[in-house]
Design a protein around this motif. Structure first.
Motif, mmCIF file in Angstrom:
data_model
loop_
_atom_site.group_PDB
_atom_site.id
_atom_site.type_symbol
_atom_site.label_atom_id
_atom_site.label_comp_id
_atom_site.label_asym_id
_atom_site.label_seq_id
_atom_site.Cartn_x
_atom_site.Cartn_y
_atom_site.Cartn_z
ATOM 1 N N UNK A 1 0.851 -1.180 0.000
ATOM 2 C CA UNK A 1 0.000 0.000 0.000
ATOM 3 C C UNK A 1 0.894 1.239 0.000
ATOM 4 N N UNK A 2 1.701 1.376 1.043
ATOM 5 C CA UNK A 2 2.618 2.512 1.124
ATOM 6 C C UNK A 2 3.653 2.241 2.195
ATOM 7 N N UNK A 3 4.886 2.681 1.933
ATOM 8 C CA UNK A 3 5.948 2.577 2.916
ATOM 9 C C UNK A 3 6.720 3.884 2.961
ATOM 10 N N UNK A 4 7.401 4.115 4.086
ATOM 11 C CA UNK A 4 8.230 5.307 4.234
ATOM 12 C C UNK A 4 9.532 4.906 4.897
ATOM 13 N N UNK A 5 10.631 5.411 4.366
ATOM 14 C CA UNK A 5 11.942 5.106 4.925
ATOM 15 C C UNK A 5 12.240 6.025 6.105
ATOM 16 N N UNK A 6 13.308 5.730 6.811
ATOM 17 C CA UNK A 6 13.711 6.580 7.927
ATOM 18 C C UNK A 6 14.093 7.970 7.448
ATOM 19 N N UNK A 7 14.483 8.063 6.184
ATOM 20 C CA UNK A 7 14.831 9.364 5.608
ATOM 21 C C UNK A 7 13.641 10.120 5.060
ATOM 22 N N UNK A 8 12.460 9.492 5.093
ATOM 23 C CA UNK A 8 11.255 10.189 4.666
ATOM 24 C C UNK A 8 10.810 9.912 3.238
ATOM 25 N N UNK A 9 11.480 9.007 2.541
ATOM 26 C CA UNK A 9 11.063 8.668 1.181
ATOM 27 C C UNK A 9 9.841 7.753 1.229
ATOM 28 N N UNK A 10 8.789 8.147 0.532
ATOM 29 C CA UNK A 10 7.532 7.404 0.552
ATOM 30 C C UNK A 10 7.323 6.707 -0.791
ATOM 31 N N UNK A 11 6.884 5.465 -0.703
ATOM 32 C CA UNK A 11 6.593 4.675 -1.884
ATOM 33 C C UNK A 11 5.149 4.192 -1.794
ATOM 34 N N UNK A 12 4.354 4.488 -2.825
ATOM 35 C CA UNK A 12 2.953 4.079 -2.849
ATOM 36 C C UNK A 12 2.732 2.981 -3.883
ATOM 37 N N UNK A 13 1.806 2.084 -3.572
ATOM 38 C CA UNK A 13 1.372 1.129 -4.569
ATOM 39 C C UNK A 13 0.593 1.862 -5.654
ATOM 40 N N UNK A 14 0.656 1.350 -6.864
ATOM 41 C CA UNK A 14 0.026 2.039 -7.996
ATOM 42 C C UNK A 14 -1.473 2.239 -7.788
ATOM 43 N N UNK B 1 -4.709 8.886 -3.816
ATOM 44 C CA UNK B 1 -5.870 8.747 -2.934
ATOM 45 C C UNK B 1 -5.459 8.545 -1.470
ATOM 46 N N UNK B 2 -4.366 7.860 -1.256
ATOM 47 C CA UNK B 2 -3.884 7.568 0.094
ATOM 48 C C UNK B 2 -2.667 8.421 0.395
ATOM 49 N N UNK B 3 -2.536 8.797 1.672
ATOM 50 C CA UNK B 3 -1.387 9.581 2.111
ATOM 51 C C UNK B 3 -0.797 8.956 3.368
ATOM 52 N N UNK B 4 0.492 8.681 3.306
ATOM 53 C CA UNK B 4 1.195 8.074 4.434
ATOM 54 C C UNK B 4 2.005 9.140 5.161
ATOM 55 N N UNK B 5 1.982 9.081 6.480
ATOM 56 C CA UNK B 5 2.800 9.987 7.272
ATOM 57 C C UNK B 5 3.452 9.215 8.412
ATOM 58 N N UNK B 6 4.581 9.742 8.886
ATOM 59 C CA UNK B 6 5.337 9.034 9.920
ATOM 60 C C UNK B 6 5.830 10.028 10.966
ATOM 61 N N UNK B 7 5.752 9.618 12.216
ATOM 62 C CA UNK B 7 6.333 10.378 13.326
ATOM 63 C C UNK B 7 7.463 9.520 13.884
ATOM 64 N N UNK B 8 8.680 9.884 13.535
ATOM 65 C CA UNK B 8 9.831 9.072 13.917
ATOM 66 C C UNK B 8 9.986 9.015 15.434
ATOM 67 N N UNK B 9 9.811 10.143 16.094
ATOM 68 C CA UNK B 9 10.001 10.198 17.548
ATOM 69 C C UNK B 9 8.985 9.328 18.279
#
Length: 125
Positions: free
Chosen positions: A48-61, A66-74
């Protein structure tokens, strides 16, 4: 013990929205990639979607735009905002985290994938 605790999901109508969240607990080690995968009945698990520790986001086609991924590292959390839902988005959604552990005094590391138990998303037409 590392745990991934998922929340959100449930039932929505086509065109509606839902939000999923996932929190990692039980470790202070480095969390590399976090994200979501899904598995519909009779189908293989897909990105569906992934995000690296550096903030790079990859979405499934199928979810791009339509979908938005967000991450709070702390806080060691990741959230998935799902808009414009379609019946074909119906699936069990699994949180995933790739965690890096230091295994010796020389600093050698190893990585391991962890999965949540899954949360069901159902989209009605």
């Amino acid at each position: 013990q590392v745990q991934l605790v998922e929340s959100g999901g449930g039932l929505a109508q086509a065109g509606g929205s839902l939000r999923l969240s996932c929190a990692v607990s039980g470790t202070d080690d480095r969390i590399n990639t976090m994200g979501w995968y899904r598995q519909a009945a009779g189908k293989e698990r897909e990105l569906v979607a992934t995000v690296t520790s550096g903030g790079t986001i990859n979405y499934g086609d199928s979810v791009k735009g339509r979908f938005t991924l967000s991450r709070d590292v702390a806080k060691k959390t990741v959230s998935l905002q799902m808009n414009s839902l379609k019946p074909e988005d119906t699936a069990i959604y699994y949180c995933n985290a790739n965690i890096q552990f230091v295994i010796n005094v020389e600093g050698a590391t190893t990585r391991r994938n962890y999965w949540g138990k899954g949360t069901l998303v159902t989209v009605s037409s």
